[in-house]
Scaffold this motif. Structure first.
Motif, mmCIF file in Angstrom:
data_model
loop_
_atom_site.group_PDB
_atom_site.id
_atom_site.type_symbol
_atom_site.label_atom_id
_atom_site.label_comp_id
_atom_site.label_asym_id
_atom_site.label_seq_id
_atom_site.Cartn_x
_atom_site.Cartn_y
_atom_site.Cartn_z
ATOM 1 N N VAL A 27 -4.008 9.431 9.605
ATOM 2 C CA VAL A 27 -3.367 8.456 8.714
ATOM 3 C C VAL A 27 -4.398 7.873 7.757
ATOM 4 O O VAL A 27 -5.599 7.826 8.070
ATOM 5 N N ILE A 28 -3.897 7.436 6.603
ATOM 6 C CA ILE A 28 -4.744 6.751 5.628
ATOM 7 C C ILE A 28 -3.850 5.810 4.825
ATOM 8 O O ILE A 28 -2.678 6.107 4.599
ATOM 9 N N SER A 29 -4.393 4.680 4.409
ATOM 10 C CA SER A 29 -3.676 3.711 3.589
ATOM 11 C C SER A 29 -4.466 3.489 2.305
ATOM 12 O O SER A 29 -5.691 3.342 2.347
ATOM 13 N N VAL A 30 -3.745 3.472 1.168
ATOM 14 C CA VAL A 30 -4.384 3.371 -0.141
ATOM 15 C C VAL A 30 -3.770 2.197 -0.903
ATOM 16 O O VAL A 30 -2.546 2.034 -0.923
ATOM 17 N N PHE A 31 -4.634 1.418 -1.549
ATOM 18 C CA PHE A 31 -4.215 0.220 -2.268
ATOM 19 C C PHE A 31 -4.879 0.183 -3.642
ATOM 20 O O PHE A 31 -6.010 0.649 -3.778
ATOM 21 N N VAL A 32 -4.209 -0.403 -4.632
ATOM 22 C CA VAL A 32 -4.886 -0.704 -5.884
ATOM 23 C C VAL A 32 -5.767 -1.902 -5.584
ATOM 24 O O VAL A 32 -5.295 -2.928 -5.085
ATOM 25 N N ASP A 33 -7.065 -1.771 -5.832
ATOM 26 C CA ASP A 33 -8.008 -2.830 -5.475
ATOM 27 C C ASP A 33 -9.254 -2.660 -6.341
ATOM 28 O O ASP A 33 -9.854 -1.580 -6.354
ATOM 29 N N PRO A 34 -9.656 -3.692 -7.077
ATOM 30 C CA PRO A 34 -10.822 -3.551 -7.956
ATOM 31 C C PRO A 34 -12.094 -3.204 -7.192
ATOM 32 O O PRO A 34 -12.262 -3.572 -6.032
ATOM 33 N N LEU A 35 -12.961 -2.511 -7.875
ATOM 34 C CA LEU A 35 -14.260 -2.170 -7.309
ATOM 35 C C LEU A 35 -15.058 -3.451 -7.116
ATOM 36 O O LEU A 35 -15.148 -4.274 -8.024
ATOM 37 N N PRO A 36 -15.637 -3.674 -5.943
ATOM 38 C CA PRO A 36 -16.433 -4.891 -5.737
ATOM 39 C C PRO A 36 -17.692 -4.870 -6.594
ATOM 40 O O PRO A 36 -18.231 -3.800 -6.890
ATOM 41 N N GLN A 37 -18.149 -6.028 -6.958
ATOM 42 C CA GLN A 37 -19.352 -6.145 -7.778
ATOM 43 C C GLN A 37 -20.583 -5.807 -6.953
ATOM 44 O O GLN A 37 -20.690 -6.179 -5.796
ATOM 45 N N SER A 38 -21.491 -5.087 -7.570
ATOM 46 C CA SER A 38 -22.742 -4.689 -6.938
ATOM 47 C C SER A 38 -23.716 -4.358 -8.050
ATOM 48 O O SER A 38 -23.315 -4.039 -9.165
ATOM 49 N N CYS A 76 -8.998 0.821 -10.070
ATOM 50 C CA CYS A 76 -9.522 1.493 -8.885
ATOM 51 C C CYS A 76 -8.541 1.393 -7.727
ATOM 52 O O CYS A 76 -7.764 0.445 -7.634
ATOM 53 N N ALA A 77 -8.644 2.369 -6.847
ATOM 54 C CA ALA A 77 -7.911 2.353 -5.581
ATOM 55 C C ALA A 77 -8.929 2.192 -4.458
ATOM 56 O O ALA A 77 -10.107 2.510 -4.618
ATOM 57 N N ARG A 78 -8.454 1.711 -3.354
ATOM 58 C CA ARG A 78 -9.290 1.581 -2.164
ATOM 59 C C ARG A 78 -8.522 2.162 -0.984
ATOM 60 O O ARG A 78 -7.333 1.870 -0.820
ATOM 61 N N PHE A 79 -9.168 3.011 -0.202
ATOM 62 C CA PHE A 79 -8.495 3.463 1.006
ATOM 63 C C PHE A 79 -9.085 2.735 2.201
ATOM 64 O O PHE A 79 -10.246 2.366 2.233
ATOM 65 N N GLY A 93 0.793 -1.222 0.000
ATOM 66 C CA GLY A 93 0.000 0.000 0.000
ATOM 67 C C GLY A 93 0.825 1.272 0.000
ATOM 68 O O GLY A 93 2.047 1.260 0.153
ATOM 69 N N PHE A 94 0.112 2.358 -0.187
ATOM 70 C CA PHE A 94 0.661 3.704 -0.076
ATOM 71 C C PHE A 94 0.069 4.266 1.217
ATOM 72 O O PHE A 94 -1.152 4.322 1.362
#
Length: 158
Positions: A55-66, A77-80, A39-40
């Motif tokens: 603090v915050i942590s950010v990761f490359v992570d696909p958007l979940p299906q919905s 997509c990124a996810r924090f 992560g970043f």
């Protein structure tokens, strides 16, 4: 917010604030993420301080299906996660500045077109005022109610 600087930090530097703000009644291991090394991580600091106030942590992570998870899951997509601000410093714009920094980093450093998170329902309105919107169903982590939220970034072609 005056006088607060934001900089990249190690995953380890996020742990004390993550733990004390988000899950103080759980062991420290509860706030550790298996993906922390990929992560970043960013912290907001007062001048000359050695510990962050947010603090915050950010990761490359696909958007979940919905059923309403547009944008297309094919975009990057990124996810924090584990976003925390010391309660003594909430309401001063520090969290807003750090979140905006995460948005900017997702675009600039990670080449993402959207960002998402699992937001506590108690914070959903705060995120909405910063350009995010709810999607998917409400769910629980322990006894805390959550909802997924996202923000799409507008990209301009040269």
């Amino acid at each position: 917010m005056a006088g607060v600087g934001i900089r990249r930090i190690s995953a380890e530097d996020t742990v004390p604030l993550r733990h004390s703000v988000l899950w103080p009644n759980h062991p420290v291991s509860y706030v550790l993420l298996p993906e922390d090394d990929s992560g970043f991580h960013y912290g907001a600091f007062f001048p000359d301080a050695t510990t962050p106030v947010a603090v915050i942590s950010v990761f490359v992570d696909p958007l979940p299906q919905s059923s309403d998870s547009s944008p297309s899951p094919k975009i990057k997509c990124a996810r924090f996660r584990k976003f925390a601000c010391d309660p003594e410093h909430q309401g001063k714009g520090i969290g807003t500045a750090l979140l905006q920094h995460a948005f900017d980093a997702a675009v600039r450093e990670m080449s993402c077109e959207a960002i998402w998170c699992d937001a506590r329902m108690s914070a959903a309105g705060w995120y909405e005022r910063r350009g995010m919107r709810k999607f998917g169903d409400v769910f629980f982590k322990g006894d805390i109610k959550y909802v997924k939220m996202k923000r799409e970034f507008v990209t301009t072609e040269p």
